[in-house]
Design a protein around this motif. Structure first.
Motif, PDB file in Angstrom:
ATOM      1  N   GLN A  26       8.595 -25.896   1.700  1.00 14.97           N
ATOM      2  CA  GLN A  26       7.171 -26.206   1.598  1.00 14.97           C
ATOM      3  C   GLN A  26       6.267 -24.982   1.792  1.00 14.97           C
ATOM      4  O   GLN A  26       5.056 -25.082   1.625  1.00 14.97           O
ATOM      5  CB  GLN A  26       6.794 -27.263   2.645  1.00 14.97           C
ATOM      6  CG  GLN A  26       7.527 -28.572   2.468  1.00 14.97           C
ATOM      7  CD  GLN A  26       7.309 -29.500   3.648  1.00 14.97           C
ATOM      8  OE1 GLN A  26       7.263 -29.071   4.795  1.00 14.97           O
ATOM      9  NE2 GLN A  26       7.166 -30.775   3.352  1.00 14.97           N
ATOM     10  N   SER A  28       4.184 -21.645   1.238  1.00 12.79           N
ATOM     11  CA  SER A  28       3.533 -20.970   0.119  1.00 12.79           C
ATOM     12  C   SER A  28       4.196 -19.607  -0.053  1.00 12.79           C
ATOM     13  O   SER A  28       4.865 -19.112   0.871  1.00 12.79           O
ATOM     14  CB  SER A  28       2.037 -20.780   0.409  1.00 12.79           C
ATOM     15  OG  SER A  28       1.859 -19.795   1.414  1.00 12.79           O
ATOM     16  N   LYS A  30       2.852 -16.732   0.110  1.00 10.03           N
ATOM     17  CA  LYS A  30       2.326 -15.815   1.131  1.00 10.03           C
ATOM     18  C   LYS A  30       2.951 -16.107   2.498  1.00 10.03           C
ATOM     19  O   LYS A  30       3.245 -15.184   3.256  1.00 10.03           O
ATOM     20  CB  LYS A  30       0.813 -15.898   1.202  1.00 10.03           C
ATOM     21  CG  LYS A  30       0.210 -14.841   2.090  1.00 10.03           C
ATOM     22  CD  LYS A  30      -1.056 -14.312   1.547  1.00 10.03           C
ATOM     23  CE  LYS A  30      -1.487 -13.101   2.328  1.00 10.03           C
ATOM     24  NZ  LYS A  30      -2.579 -12.423   1.717  1.00 10.03           N
ATOM     25  N   GLU A  31       3.160 -17.363   2.822  1.00  6.03           N
ATOM     26  CA  GLU A  31       3.802 -17.707   4.093  1.00  6.03           C
ATOM     27  C   GLU A  31       5.250 -17.212   4.106  1.00  6.03           C
ATOM     28  O   GLU A  31       5.723 -16.687   5.117  1.00  6.03           O
ATOM     29  CB  GLU A  31       3.749 -19.218   4.324  1.00  6.03           C
ATOM     30  CG  GLU A  31       2.357 -19.729   4.595  1.00  6.03           C
ATOM     31  CD  GLU A  31       2.221 -21.226   4.488  1.00  6.03           C
ATOM     32  OE1 GLU A  31       1.256 -21.764   5.072  1.00  6.03           O
ATOM     33  OE2 GLU A  31       3.049 -21.881   3.811  1.00  6.03           O
TER      34      GLU A  31
END
Length: 70
Positions: A26, A28, A30-31
């Protein structure tokens, strides 16, 4: 691969949940990149203590990635 991310968390899955309250799938882009950035030195790039350092590291990694759209 063993990844100790501090706070008794071990592994990318636990880190994803600890820092983002999400399963790995789940996250992103960037995460995900933030977790990759922390691999170099989890204490130095700890977002709870050194968010500015982590953001600089993420920016550096982004600049080295080939141009792609997610």
């Amino acid at each position: 691969m063993r990844f100790d991310v501090l706070y008794n968390q071990e592994g990318i899955g636990q880190a994803a949940y600890f820092y983002f309250q999400k399963e790995v799938e789940q996250l992103s882009p960037k995460e995900g990149l933030a977790l990759i950035a922390m691999l170099r030195n989890p204490a130095l790039y700890n977002p709870l203590r050194h968010l500015d350092r982590l953001e600089r590291r993420i920016h550096l990694l982004e600049s080295r990635l080939p141009s792609t759209s997610f």
